[in-house]
Design a protein around this motif. Structure first.
Motif, PDB file in Angstrom:
ATOM      1  N   VAL A 425      41.795  31.960  73.782  1.00 49.09           N
ATOM      2  CA  VAL A 425      41.354  30.493  74.015  1.00 49.09           C
ATOM      3  C   VAL A 425      40.078  30.329  73.575  1.00 49.09           C
ATOM      4  CG1 VAL A 425      41.256  28.593  75.622  1.00 49.09           C
ATOM      5  CG2 VAL A 425      43.169  30.092  76.009  1.00 49.09           C
ATOM      6  N   LEU A 426      39.878  29.100  72.637  1.00 48.06           N
ATOM      7  CA  LEU A 426      38.267  29.111  72.146  1.00 48.06           C
ATOM      8  C   LEU A 426      37.981  27.601  72.502  1.00 48.06           C
ATOM      9  CD1 LEU A 426      35.699  29.779  70.728  1.00 48.06           C
ATOM     10  CD2 LEU A 426      36.899  29.132  68.389  1.00 48.06           C
ATOM     11  N   THR A 427      36.810  27.490  73.096  1.00 47.44           N
ATOM     12  CA  THR A 427      36.336  25.706  73.236  1.00 47.44           C
ATOM     13  C   THR A 427      35.214  25.579  72.732  1.00 47.44           C
ATOM     14  OG1 THR A 427      37.487  25.865  75.645  1.00 47.44           O
ATOM     15  CG2 THR A 427      35.658  24.175  74.916  1.00 47.44           C
ATOM     16  N   ILE A 428      35.102  24.760  71.568  1.00 47.18           N
ATOM     17  CA  ILE A 428      33.626  24.436  71.113  1.00 47.18           C
ATOM     18  C   ILE A 428      33.084  23.033  71.588  1.00 47.18           C
ATOM     19  CG2 ILE A 428      32.597  24.112  68.941  1.00 47.18           C
ATOM     20  CD1 ILE A 428      34.643  26.051  67.613  1.00 47.18           C
ATOM     21  N   LYS A 429      32.073  22.548  71.908  1.00 46.73           N
ATOM     22  CA  LYS A 429      31.517  21.585  72.221  1.00 46.73           C
ATOM     23  C   LYS A 429      30.354  21.488  71.157  1.00 46.73           C
ATOM     24  CE  LYS A 429      29.319  19.034  76.078  1.00 46.73           C
ATOM     25  NZ  LYS A 429      28.753  18.978  77.570  1.00 46.73           N
ATOM     26  N   HIS A 430      30.471  20.106  70.747  1.00 49.97           N
ATOM     27  CA  HIS A 430      29.544  19.743  69.834  1.00 49.97           C
ATOM     28  C   HIS A 430      29.599  18.227  69.413  1.00 49.97           C
ATOM     29  CE1 HIS A 430      27.187  20.378  65.700  1.00 49.97           C
ATOM     30  NE2 HIS A 430      26.478  21.212  66.372  1.00 49.97           N
ATOM     31  N   PRO A 431      28.339  17.775  68.861  1.00 48.42           N
ATOM     32  CA  PRO A 431      28.426  16.340  68.624  1.00 48.42           C
ATOM     33  C   PRO A 431      29.571  16.035  67.301  1.00 48.42           C
ATOM     34  CG  PRO A 431      26.112  16.888  68.916  1.00 48.42           C
ATOM     35  CD  PRO A 431      27.102  18.017  68.812  1.00 48.42           C
ATOM     36  N   VAL A 432      29.404  16.760  66.237  1.00 51.43           N
ATOM     37  CA  VAL A 432      30.040  16.626  65.117  1.00 51.43           C
ATOM     38  C   VAL A 432      31.030  17.901  64.681  1.00 51.43           C
ATOM     39  CG1 VAL A 432      29.744  16.192  62.416  1.00 51.43           C
ATOM     40  CG2 VAL A 432      28.077  15.143  64.130  1.00 51.43           C
ATOM     41  N   HIS A 433      32.258  17.675  64.329  1.00 51.94           N
ATOM     42  CA  HIS A 433      33.129  18.994  64.408  1.00 51.94           C
ATOM     43  C   HIS A 433      33.712  18.933  63.037  1.00 51.94           C
ATOM     44  CE1 HIS A 433      33.340  19.506  68.776  1.00 51.94           C
ATOM     45  NE2 HIS A 433      33.466  18.171  68.932  1.00 51.94           N
ATOM     46  N   ASP A 434      33.379  18.294  62.236  1.00 57.35           N
ATOM     47  CA  ASP A 434      34.044  18.170  60.678  1.00 57.35           C
ATOM     48  C   ASP A 434      33.368  19.568  60.179  1.00 57.35           C
ATOM     49  OD1 ASP A 434      35.573  16.225  61.029  1.00 57.35           O
ATOM     50  OD2 ASP A 434      34.922  14.855  59.427  1.00 57.35           O
ATOM     51  N   GLY A 435      32.010  19.873  60.124  1.00 63.44           N
ATOM     52  CA  GLY A 435      31.515  20.912  59.341  1.00 63.44           C
ATOM     53  C   GLY A 435      31.892  22.034  59.518  1.00 63.44           C
ATOM     54  N   TRP A 436      32.139  22.512  60.805  1.00 59.05           N
ATOM     55  CA  TRP A 436      32.822  23.774  61.004  1.00 59.05           C
ATOM     56  C   TRP A 436      34.237  23.719  60.842  1.00 59.05           C
ATOM     57  CZ3 TRP A 436      36.485  24.442  64.798  1.00 59.05           C
ATOM     58  CH2 TRP A 436      36.516  23.309  65.810  1.00 59.05           C
ATOM     59  N   ALA A 437      34.842  22.652  61.158  1.00 59.26           N
ATOM     60  CA  ALA A 437      36.550  22.707  60.935  1.00 59.26           C
ATOM     61  C   ALA A 437      36.576  22.978  59.416  1.00 59.26           C
ATOM     62  CB  ALA A 437      36.851  21.286  61.453  1.00 59.26           C
ATOM     63  N   ALA A 438      35.868  22.066  58.569  1.00 58.07           N
ATOM     64  CA  ALA A 438      36.245  22.442  57.197  1.00 58.07           C
ATOM     65  C   ALA A 438      35.762  23.755  56.743  1.00 58.07           C
ATOM     66  CB  ALA A 438      34.976  21.561  56.390  1.00 58.07           C
ATOM     67  N   TRP A 439      34.747  24.508  57.254  1.00 61.87           N
ATOM     68  CA  TRP A 439      34.349  25.880  56.842  1.00 61.87           C
ATOM     69  C   TRP A 439      35.527  26.654  57.187  1.00 61.87           C
ATOM     70  CZ3 TRP A 439      34.216  30.230  59.659  1.00 61.87           C
ATOM     71  CH2 TRP A 439      33.616  31.252  59.027  1.00 61.87           C
ATOM     72  N   LEU A 440      36.218  26.364  58.395  1.00 60.53           N
ATOM     73  CA  LEU A 440      37.156  27.253  58.866  1.00 60.53           C
ATOM     74  C   LEU A 440      38.371  27.256  58.187  1.00 60.53           C
ATOM     75  CD1 LEU A 440      37.794  29.582  61.103  1.00 60.53           C
ATOM     76  CD2 LEU A 440      38.686  27.500  62.507  1.00 60.53           C
ATOM     77  N   GLU A 441      38.922  26.126  57.823  1.00 67.07           N
ATOM     78  CA  GLU A 441      39.868  25.863  56.692  1.00 67.07           C
ATOM     79  C   GLU A 441      39.545  26.449  55.507  1.00 67.07           C
ATOM     80  OE1 GLU A 441      41.915  22.004  56.513  1.00 67.07           O
ATOM     81  OE2 GLU A 441      40.160  21.402  57.715  1.00 67.07           O
ATOM     82  N   GLU A 442      38.310  26.498  54.774  1.00 70.82           N
ATOM     83  CA  GLU A 442      38.076  27.111  53.581  1.00 70.82           C
ATOM     84  C   GLU A 442      38.047  28.380  53.670  1.00 70.82           C
ATOM     85  OE1 GLU A 442      34.324  25.299  52.469  1.00 70.82           O
ATOM     86  OE2 GLU A 442      35.289  23.336  52.161  1.00 70.82           O
ATOM     87  N   LYS A 443      37.504  29.047  54.583  1.00 72.13           N
ATOM     88  CA  LYS A 443      37.770  30.439  55.045  1.00 72.13           C
ATOM     89  C   LYS A 443      39.189  31.108  54.986  1.00 72.13           C
ATOM     90  CE  LYS A 443      36.876  33.775  58.629  1.00 72.13           C
ATOM     91  NZ  LYS A 443      36.412  35.090  57.748  1.00 72.13           N
ATOM     92  N   ARG A 444      40.155  30.467  55.640  1.00 72.69           N
ATOM     93  CA  ARG A 444      41.443  30.896  55.669  1.00 72.69           C
ATOM     94  C   ARG A 444      42.071  30.716  54.208  1.00 72.69           C
ATOM     95  NH1 ARG A 444      42.705  34.222  59.306  1.00 72.69           N
ATOM     96  NH2 ARG A 444      44.839  33.731  59.288  1.00 72.69           N
ATOM     97  N   ALA A 445      41.559  29.662  53.488  1.00 68.24           N
ATOM     98  CA  ALA A 445      42.114  29.499  52.069  1.00 68.24           C
ATOM     99  C   ALA A 445      41.655  30.729  51.089  1.00 68.24           C
ATOM    100  CB  ALA A 445      41.697  28.069  51.709  1.00 68.24           C
ATOM    101  N   ARG A 446      40.438  31.109  51.387  1.00 66.60           N
ATOM    102  CA  ARG A 446      39.717  32.058  50.214  1.00 66.60           C
ATOM    103  C   ARG A 446      40.127  33.364  50.526  1.00 66.60           C
ATOM    104  NH1 ARG A 446      34.962  29.423  51.895  1.00 66.60           N
ATOM    105  NH2 ARG A 446      34.542  31.276  53.127  1.00 66.60           N
ATOM    106  N   GLU A 447      40.743  33.655  51.908  1.00 62.72           N
ATOM    107  CA  GLU A 447      41.381  34.875  52.122  1.00 62.72           C
ATOM    108  C   GLU A 447      42.492  35.326  51.170  1.00 62.72           C
ATOM    109  OE1 GLU A 447      41.207  34.655  56.362  1.00 62.72           O
ATOM    110  OE2 GLU A 447      38.988  35.089  56.457  1.00 62.72           O
ATOM    111  N   ASP A 448      42.940  36.641  51.707  1.00 63.10           N
ATOM    112  CA  ASP A 448      44.144  37.001  50.889  1.00 63.10           C
ATOM    113  C   ASP A 448      45.398  35.950  50.983  1.00 63.10           C
ATOM    114  OD1 ASP A 448      46.791  38.952  51.742  1.00 63.10           O
ATOM    115  OD2 ASP A 448      45.914  39.291  49.612  1.00 63.10           O
ATOM    116  N   GLU A 449      46.286  35.758  50.060  1.00 68.87           N
ATOM    117  CA  GLU A 449      47.292  34.841  50.103  1.00 68.87           C
ATOM    118  C   GLU A 449      48.119  34.874  51.144  1.00 68.87           C
ATOM    119  OE1 GLU A 449      46.947  31.969  48.051  1.00 68.87           O
ATOM    120  OE2 GLU A 449      48.843  31.285  48.974  1.00 68.87           O
ATOM    121  N   GLN A 450      48.210  36.005  51.469  1.00 69.89           N
ATOM    122  CA  GLN A 450      49.282  36.394  52.691  1.00 69.89           C
ATOM    123  C   GLN A 450      48.905  36.127  53.792  1.00 69.89           C
ATOM    124  OE1 GLN A 450      50.609  40.567  52.575  1.00 69.89           O
ATOM    125  NE2 GLN A 450      51.712  40.322  54.589  1.00 69.89           N
ATOM    126  N   GLU A 451      47.411  36.268  54.233  1.00 73.17           N
ATOM    127  CA  GLU A 451      46.802  35.879  55.388  1.00 73.17           C
ATOM    128  C   GLU A 451      46.597  34.411  55.402  1.00 73.17           C
ATOM    129  OE1 GLU A 451      46.517  37.923  57.897  1.00 73.17           O
ATOM    130  OE2 GLU A 451      46.678  39.677  56.808  1.00 73.17           O
TER     131      GLU A 451
END
Length: 496
Positions: A425-451
């Protein structure tokens, strides 16, 4: 028809609903109206009572016949109004509050003549003579005292030692006659910024012994003189809050070691570290750590929370509570200086002591103001080393770059680099969430295709406050089985 009669007559000519209303119900309505008014010395309060009286003769009788409406007084109101309120309050208990500066002696004497009716006394000032007169008479009904005096010498009297119903005492900026038997059977005691005339530890312990049913005890920035006598243990079995702040190390040790309080007592102990070597820091924290060990042992198996919060200056605060029914178990908050080395030392010390009496339930970790706390990620690595089975982490209000750094370590593909491998379980409190959310999606997309198409190693992602775009939210829902929004504004996609 006279204007004063119209309130009692409806447009059909018959008696109004208010005129037919039972007087007890009408009094209840009046009380509800004045309850939200600013209290004296604001003139709005008495002005509102005057307006109510002007409606009609019936309303005048009701308002003037309710003594409690006239029992909230201040020495700053006009003297004629003060006389009127004292007369109309009859024998009702009085609340006296105000700043005693440049107040005519005659006004103070009029209030003092009614000291036998005082129920609450909330005064402050710089006039030593006025403060002496206020405290010079018995107060048989007084329940609450809030007293702040900026005077060179403590007042010479304390209600002539007669205040049998006194329960709540809040003293600031001046000393009192601490040996007075009026400090008896208190329920709340706060001493704040009492420099001149502060009690010594022995006087303070005597007051605690005389008040075994104390529920709230707060001592802030008051330089008590340490005791040279053998320690005495005071049983305070009803204590709900215990706060110490700005005291010397010796006094903290003596007071913490002298009070036998319930495990459920919420405690907040704050003091300035007097030396920054690791061994000395640990010595200064020892009396708090002893109690944490006891709490951890008693609350075996209960959910626990450790909060790490960046502080300011050199002050270190440790707050903890252990009420299973109310708080879910042991909750420990560490607020230390912004110096990373000191914060690491304080955290490591408490983590080791909690580890000595580990609960079977892994702790929840809360990081507050993380732009200080995740400095070089050293603190997170230290947390992972001491509490590796942590399954829930909260990240509150760091800067965007720090969120990204933390996420990079929490969701690293290689196990040696990943922190808290059992995190669910992870909780994130912040005024703007788009930045880290976009980074997280891009990180997953950059990693090995299987992952890349696999979900993150989380069961729940909680997002608190601020806003997130609909697009980013949908992306997170593909990565985590459950995304929970708590007071988050979702911004709709713009359709062209």
């Amino acid at each position: 028809m006279a204007a004063s009669e119209t309130a009692n007559v409806t447009h059909t000519g018959g008696p109004s609903y208010i005129q037919n209303m039972p007087v007890e119900l009408f009094q209840f309505i009046i009380r509800a109206v004045v309850r939200d008014l600013p209290p004296p010395p604001s003139l709005d309060y008495f002005r509102s009572l005057a307006y109510l009286r002007l409606v009609c003769k019936g309303w005048t009788r009701v308002v003037e016949g309710m003594p409690e409406l006239w029992s909230d007084l201040s020495p700053h109101v006009d003297e004629q109004l003060l006389d009127l309120a004292l007369a109309r309050s009859l024998d009702s208990p009085l609340m006296i509050r105000g700043w005693l500066k440049s107040v005519p002696t005659g006004k103070i004497e009029k209030l003092v003549q009614h000291a036998h009716r005082w129920k609450t006394l909330n005064v402050s000032g710089t006039d030593g003579d006025a403060m002496d007169r206020i405290l010079a008479h018995p107060v048989p009904l007084l329940e609450e005292l809030i007293f702040s005096a900026f005077i060179p010498e403590p007042p010479s009297n304390f209600f002539n030692n007669i205040a049998p119903k006194l329960q709540s005492v809040h003293i600031a900026n001046c000393g009192l006659q601490w040996s007075s038997p009026a400090f008896f059977n208190l329920r709340e005691l706060t001493l704040e910024n009492v420099d001149t005339g502060a009690p010594d530890v022995d006087n303070f312990i005597d007051i605690l012994f005389a008040s075994p049913r104390l529920i709230r005890l707060n001592l802030r920035n008051t330089p008590l003189k340490p005791s040279s006598l053998p320690p005495r243990l005071v049983p305070l079995r009803d204590l709900q809050f215990f706060g110490l702040e700005g005291l010397s190390q010796d006094v903290v040790h003596q007071i913490v070691g002298s009070i036998d309080m319930p495990m459920s007592t919420y405690s907040s102990i704050s003091f300035s570290l007097e030396d920054f070597t690791e061994s000395t820091i640990h010595e200064q924290l020892e009396p708090i750590a002893q109690r944490l060990r006891m709490l951890a042992e008693v609350l075996q198996g209960a959910r626990s929370t450790m909060t790490i919060r960046a502080g300011f200056g050199w002050r270190t605060t440790v707050a903890y509570m252990g009420n299973v029914a109310r708080d879910g178990g042991l909750t420990c908050t560490v607020c230390a200086t912004q110096r990373p080395d000191i914060l690491l030392s304080v955290f490591g010390y408490f983590s080791r002591h909690l580890g000595d009496a580990r609960t079977s339930s892994p702790p929840v970790l809360r990081l507050v103001n993380g732009h200080h706390l995740t400095h070089d990620l050293t603190l997170l690595e230290e947390m992972n080393r001491h509490l590796p089975d942590t399954r829930e982490v909260h990240i509150y209000n760091p800067i965007h770059r720090r969120i990204v750094e933390v996420l990079d370590r929490l969701f690293a593909l290689s196990s040696p680099n990943r922190l808290f491998t059992q995190l669910s379980v992870l909780t994130i409190k912040h005024p703007v969430h788009d930045g880290w959310a976009a980074w997280l999606e891009e990180k997953r997309a950059r990693e090995d295709e299987q992952e890349a198409n696999e979900a993150l190693p989380l069961t729940t992602l909680k997002i608190k406050g601020g806003y997130i775009s609909f697009e980013r939210l949908q992306g997170l829902r593909k990565l985590v089985p459950e995304v929970v929004l708590d007071h988050v504004e979702v911004q709709s996609a713009v359709i062209s």
